[in-house]
Each structure stands twice: as C-alpha cells, then as structure tokens.
Design a protein around this motif. Structure first.
Motif, mmCIF file in Angstrom:
data_model
loop_
_atom_site.group_PDB
_atom_site.id
_atom_site.type_symbol
_atom_site.label_atom_id
_atom_site.label_comp_id
_atom_site.label_asym_id
_atom_site.label_seq_id
_atom_site.Cartn_x
_atom_site.Cartn_y
_atom_site.Cartn_z
ATOM 1 N N VAL A 1 0.831 -1.202 0.000
ATOM 2 C CA VAL A 1 0.000 0.000 0.000
ATOM 3 C C VAL A 1 0.866 1.253 0.000
ATOM 4 O O VAL A 1 1.758 1.407 0.834
ATOM 5 C CB VAL A 1 -0.937 0.031 1.226
ATOM 6 C CG1 VAL A 1 -1.876 1.239 1.146
ATOM 7 C CG2 VAL A 1 -1.731 -1.260 1.345
ATOM 8 N N ASP A 2 0.592 2.125 -0.943
ATOM 9 C CA ASP A 2 1.190 3.457 -0.952
ATOM 10 C C ASP A 2 0.219 4.345 -0.185
ATOM 11 O O ASP A 2 -0.748 4.870 -0.738
ATOM 12 C CB ASP A 2 1.361 3.936 -2.398
ATOM 13 C CG ASP A 2 1.957 5.337 -2.497
ATOM 14 O OD1 ASP A 2 2.081 6.017 -1.452
ATOM 15 O OD2 ASP A 2 2.272 5.759 -3.619
ATOM 16 N N TRP A 3 0.464 4.502 1.114
ATOM 17 C CA TRP A 3 -0.514 5.175 1.974
ATOM 18 C C TRP A 3 -0.724 6.640 1.597
ATOM 19 O O TRP A 3 -1.806 7.189 1.808
ATOM 20 C CB TRP A 3 -0.078 5.053 3.437
ATOM 21 C CG TRP A 3 -0.099 3.639 3.920
ATOM 22 C CD1 TRP A 3 0.966 2.813 4.137
ATOM 23 C CD2 TRP A 3 -1.270 2.855 4.213
ATOM 24 N NE1 TRP A 3 0.531 1.577 4.546
ATOM 25 C CE2 TRP A 3 -0.823 1.576 4.604
ATOM 26 C CE3 TRP A 3 -2.643 3.121 4.186
ATOM 27 C CZ2 TRP A 3 -1.701 0.556 4.972
ATOM 28 C CZ3 TRP A 3 -3.529 2.109 4.550
ATOM 29 C CH2 TRP A 3 -3.063 0.845 4.938
ATOM 30 N N ALA A 4 0.297 7.268 1.035
ATOM 31 C CA ALA A 4 0.159 8.671 0.640
ATOM 32 C C ALA A 4 -0.893 8.829 -0.458
ATOM 33 O O ALA A 4 -1.542 9.868 -0.567
ATOM 34 C CB ALA A 4 1.502 9.222 0.157
ATOM 35 N N ARG A 5 -1.077 7.801 -1.278
ATOM 36 C CA ARG A 5 -2.122 7.821 -2.308
ATOM 37 C C ARG A 5 -3.425 7.200 -1.813
ATOM 38 O O ARG A 5 -4.512 7.698 -2.082
ATOM 39 C CB ARG A 5 -1.651 7.065 -3.556
ATOM 40 C CG ARG A 5 -0.565 7.753 -4.348
ATOM 41 C CD ARG A 5 -0.357 7.045 -5.681
ATOM 42 N NE ARG A 5 0.643 7.719 -6.496
ATOM 43 C CZ ARG A 5 0.871 7.440 -7.763
ATOM 44 N NH1 ARG A 5 0.163 6.482 -8.364
ATOM 45 N NH2 ARG A 5 1.790 8.080 -8.450
ATOM 46 N N PHE A 6 -3.284 6.083 -1.110
ATOM 47 C CA PHE A 6 -4.473 5.321 -0.739
ATOM 48 C C PHE A 6 -5.358 6.088 0.238
ATOM 49 O O PHE A 6 -6.591 6.144 0.074
ATOM 50 C CB PHE A 6 -4.063 3.981 -0.120
ATOM 51 C CG PHE A 6 -5.234 3.135 0.297
ATOM 52 C CD1 PHE A 6 -5.948 2.391 -0.638
ATOM 53 C CD2 PHE A 6 -5.648 3.079 1.620
ATOM 54 C CE1 PHE A 6 -7.037 1.615 -0.262
ATOM 55 C CE2 PHE A 6 -6.726 2.310 2.003
ATOM 56 C CZ PHE A 6 -7.428 1.578 1.061
ATOM 57 N N THR A 7 -4.775 6.674 1.255
ATOM 58 C CA THR A 7 -5.582 7.308 2.303
ATOM 59 C C THR A 7 -6.451 8.449 1.779
ATOM 60 O O THR A 7 -7.652 8.477 2.061
ATOM 61 C CB THR A 7 -4.677 7.802 3.450
ATOM 62 O OG1 THR A 7 -3.896 6.696 3.924
ATOM 63 C CG2 THR A 7 -5.501 8.356 4.594
ATOM 64 N N PRO A 8 -5.904 9.396 0.996
ATOM 65 C CA PRO A 8 -6.791 10.449 0.472
ATOM 66 C C PRO A 8 -7.894 9.901 -0.427
ATOM 67 O O PRO A 8 -9.039 10.380 -0.380
ATOM 68 C CB PRO A 8 -5.836 11.356 -0.320
ATOM 69 C CG PRO A 8 -4.487 11.085 0.234
ATOM 70 C CD PRO A 8 -4.497 9.643 0.622
ATOM 71 N N ALA A 9 -7.565 8.884 -1.227
ATOM 72 C CA ALA A 9 -8.579 8.312 -2.116
ATOM 73 C C ALA A 9 -9.664 7.601 -1.309
ATOM 74 O O ALA A 9 -10.858 7.753 -1.579
ATOM 75 C CB ALA A 9 -7.926 7.333 -3.097
ATOM 76 N N TYR A 10 -9.250 6.847 -0.308
ATOM 77 C CA TYR A 10 -10.201 6.064 0.486
ATOM 78 C C TYR A 10 -11.105 6.948 1.333
ATOM 79 O O TYR A 10 -12.288 6.649 1.527
ATOM 80 C CB TYR A 10 -9.435 5.088 1.389
ATOM 81 C CG TYR A 10 -10.320 4.180 2.200
ATOM 82 C CD1 TYR A 10 -11.016 3.134 1.598
ATOM 83 C CD2 TYR A 10 -10.458 4.349 3.577
ATOM 84 C CE1 TYR A 10 -11.835 2.294 2.336
ATOM 85 C CE2 TYR A 10 -11.271 3.517 4.327
ATOM 86 C CZ TYR A 10 -11.953 2.489 3.698
ATOM 87 O OH TYR A 10 -12.757 1.661 4.437
ATOM 88 N N THR A 11 -10.559 8.038 1.840
ATOM 89 C CA THR A 11 -11.339 8.906 2.730
ATOM 90 C C THR A 11 -11.978 10.083 2.003
ATOM 91 O O THR A 11 -12.548 10.969 2.643
ATOM 92 C CB THR A 11 -10.445 9.444 3.869
ATOM 93 O OG1 THR A 11 -9.338 10.153 3.302
ATOM 94 C CG2 THR A 11 -9.931 8.310 4.734
ATOM 95 N N SER A 12 -11.911 10.104 0.677
ATOM 96 C CA SER A 12 -12.491 11.225 -0.067
ATOM 97 C C SER A 12 -14.014 11.230 0.025
ATOM 98 O O SER A 12 -14.645 12.285 -0.061
ATOM 99 C CB SER A 12 -12.054 11.160 -1.534
ATOM 100 O OG SER A 12 -12.523 9.967 -2.156
ATOM 101 N N VAL A 13 -14.615 10.054 0.186
ATOM 102 C CA VAL A 13 -16.070 9.953 0.262
ATOM 103 C C VAL A 13 -16.565 10.194 1.674
ATOM 104 O O VAL A 13 -17.551 10.893 1.894
ATOM 105 C CB VAL A 13 -16.530 8.566 -0.243
ATOM 106 C CG1 VAL A 13 -18.040 8.404 -0.078
ATOM 107 C CG2 VAL A 13 -16.148 8.383 -1.694
#
Length: 360
Positions: free
Chosen positions: A337-349
């Motif tokens: 997991v690239d958390w710098a990308r995953f976290t904003p995408a996952y929490t955008s909703v």
C-alpha cells in the motif's frame, strides 16, 4: 442477503436518513466475547462497501454483546449521536470499541510455516493456487493435492503437474466442486492432509444498488461454501495450517464488490471461530497480485496502483504467506500500500477512523 435487500429498498424508497446495522457476534474484542459468528461478520463486509457506495445514507455498524443492559443501550445511543465519529464499533459492558487497522510484527528470526506432508490447495490450478503449489514444493511438501472444478481438464493443469513432478513432488490433480458438501467429504476421504490452503473464489463487479441475491449467492458458492465444508468435514482434525485466501475488499470495502467483500468477511469470521475452538486457522486478506488473481487485467492493476494499491510480486507474496501463518492474529492483511495515495482516495467519500492506527 437480507441486509443487501434492506439497503437497496431504502434507496428505492428515497429514505435519506443514515442506516445503522446492528449485529451480535460479528467481531470479537477479547477473551470475554463468545465465538465470532461468520454470518454476522459477512454483514460487516457488506456494510463497509455500503459506506463507500451510498455514504450519504449510511450510518455504520454496531455489534452488541450477548447481554444487552441499560449501559449498553446508553452507549449505543452515544454512537448513534455521532460522538467520536466512529462508524464500526463493538459496544460491550466494558466500553465502546472502534475498529482499527494496525501493523502486525511478523518474521523476525522465526522460520515461519514450511509446508510438509500432504498439502491440499483449492483453486490449485488457478493463478494464485499454482503459485502456492510451486512455493510449497520448494519448501518441502511431499504431496500436493490440487483441487479445482475441472481438475486436470483446467487450462494449464497438465503442464503444472508435470512441472511439479519434475521438481520431485507427488501431485494429484482432482476435479471437485468444493461448494458441494458431499464432494468435499469424498475428497477428504481419499487423502490424509497435513495442511489446507483454500484459494478458490470468484469476484463479480456490480454496484451495490444492482446486485441481485442470485449474484450474491454465486460469489459465495466457492469461497464461502468451500470454506464451510472444509472446516466442517475436517472437524477437529489436527493440521499444520488451515489457510483461507481472503481479500482487502472484506477488510476496508471496495466499490462494486459488495458480494465479494461480504464473502471474504465471512471467511475471516470463520477462521476466527476456528481459533476460538482451539484449532489452527489463518485468513490472509490479500491486496492485488501481479501476474494473475482477481485483479489480473492490466487496466484493473493500473487503476488500483493509481489509488495506492500496488500489485504484489508473487514471490514476495508467497514468502509473506509462510511468515504470517504461525502468527497470533487469525486475520492478516498482506498488501503493498502506498498510503500517501491510498488514504486520500479512500477517505475522499467519508472519513474513516479505521486507518488512524497506520503511522503513514
């Protein structure tokens, strides 16, 4: 299926208020809890997808203890009021517990699990099963039982068997529909197994609003029914390992994969129930694999990478498998997991306290 129909019916009726789904025994917060109910755990898998797909009318998931007293009712009211911002909680007499993803130290100086004797692999002629078979052969398994619906008629099965036999391993390629209890009984009557790896499964990509009960059942057939039958027929038999291949879709949800997420959350719960009975069991919630698996298409892999999920190199994945099986945790995520990308995408909703335990 009832929870799926409920979510769909509320959407059809235009009900916009947040839906909270209440379970009992879907999760465990410690030794004082009873065994995990895998069916209830599956509801949580479905709910995680609802939180992504219909976030505006989704409240969350609340798991209750066996005894519901005044204190428990008061704490449920606090959760429903939004205090703390939690949306996946277990309410107990001792307090309210929020669900978190956290790192598990594994490996160290330990050798991990090294397959020996007879290892049965469902989905054994598929992309992931074949990778596990090759790894098990190298690690020391003496006999590999590769199970799939088509057996030796499956694409690539003959070549895989020849490759493994050339490596000095006895190989049995068996046609068996593990979704049928009688078929599993016949299968296990023919072999004395030392370890099981249940890698069979399928995925259907359909938005939550359009998933039919039939499609839900289809996704469950191999993954869920196979795990249930293997667990039941093996009973209390002593094994070196009972490994189920799960998915991150069941851990944090995945848009368009409600049935798949529910099925994987079910097998996670089944493994936790095995551990509660004092038996071995590990559910590995995989991220996408490179070179095969449920997200094999180049477009799918690239789309996941852009959202922070990097495809696992297969050799690295199977090495990780050997490391996590002997661990204390019954359910372990193995993903790049690239958390710098995953976290904003996952929490955008919607915000998600689930990820607050990850330092990155």
């Amino acid at each position: 299926s009832a929870s799926l129909v409920l979510v769909q019916a509320l959407g059809d009726a235009g009900v916009g208020g947040p839906l909270w789904v209440v379970t009992r025994g879907a999760v465990s917060v410690g030794g004082s809890d009873g065994p995990v109910d895998a069916v209830q755990a599956a509801v949580w898998g479905l709910g995680r997808v609802a939180g992504l797909e219909v976030s505006g009318r989704w409240g969350g998931l609340i798991d209750l203890p066996g005894v519901v007293d005044g204190r428990v009712v008061e704490r449920v009211a606090v959760v429903l009021a939004g205090v703390g911002g939690e949306d996946q909680v277990a309410v107990r007499a001792s307090g309210v517990f929020g669900r978190r993803l956290g790192r598990v130290p594994v490996g160290g100086g330990e050798a991990g699990w090294r397959p020996r004797g007879t290892v049965l692999i469902t989905g054994g002629t598929g992309a992931l099963g074949a990778r596990v078979a090759r790894w098990a052969a190298v690690e020391g398994a003496g006999h590999l039982v590769l199970v799939s619906r088509r057996g030796i008629e499956a694409p690539g099965a003959v070549g895989l068997r020849e490759e493994l036999v050339a490596a000095g391993v006895r190989v049995s390629v068996v046609a068996c529909d593990v979704a049928e209890r009688s078929a599993v009984e016949g299968l296990l009557a023919g072999f004395s197994v030392d370890a099981v790896v249940h890698a069979a499964g399928s995925v259907v990509n359909v938005p939550l609003a359009g998933v039919s009960v039939g499609e839900l059942s289809g996704v469950w057939a191999g993954k869920v029914a196979g795990a249930v039958h293997l667990d039941a027929v093996l009973g209390e038999r002593s094994l070196d390992a009972f490994v189920v291949f799960s998915s991150v879709a069941g851990v944090w949800g995945s848009g368009g994969q409600a049935g798949y997420a529910a099925a994987n959350a079910f097998v996670d719960g089944l493994v936790q129930a095995r551990r509660g009975r004092g038996l071995v069991g590990t559910s590995v919630a995989w991220g996408p694999w490179a070179g095969g698996g449920m997200a094999a298409g180049e477009g799918a892999v690239e789309g996941l990478r852009r959202r922070g999920l990097v495809a696992l190199e297969p050799g690295r994945a199977v090495r990780a498998l050997g490391r996590v099986v002997p661990g204390e945790e019954p359910v372990v995520v193995v993903a790049d997991v690239d958390w710098a990308r995953f976290t904003p995408a996952y929490t955008s909703v919607r915000p998600s306290p689930l990820l607050t335990g990850i330092p990155e």
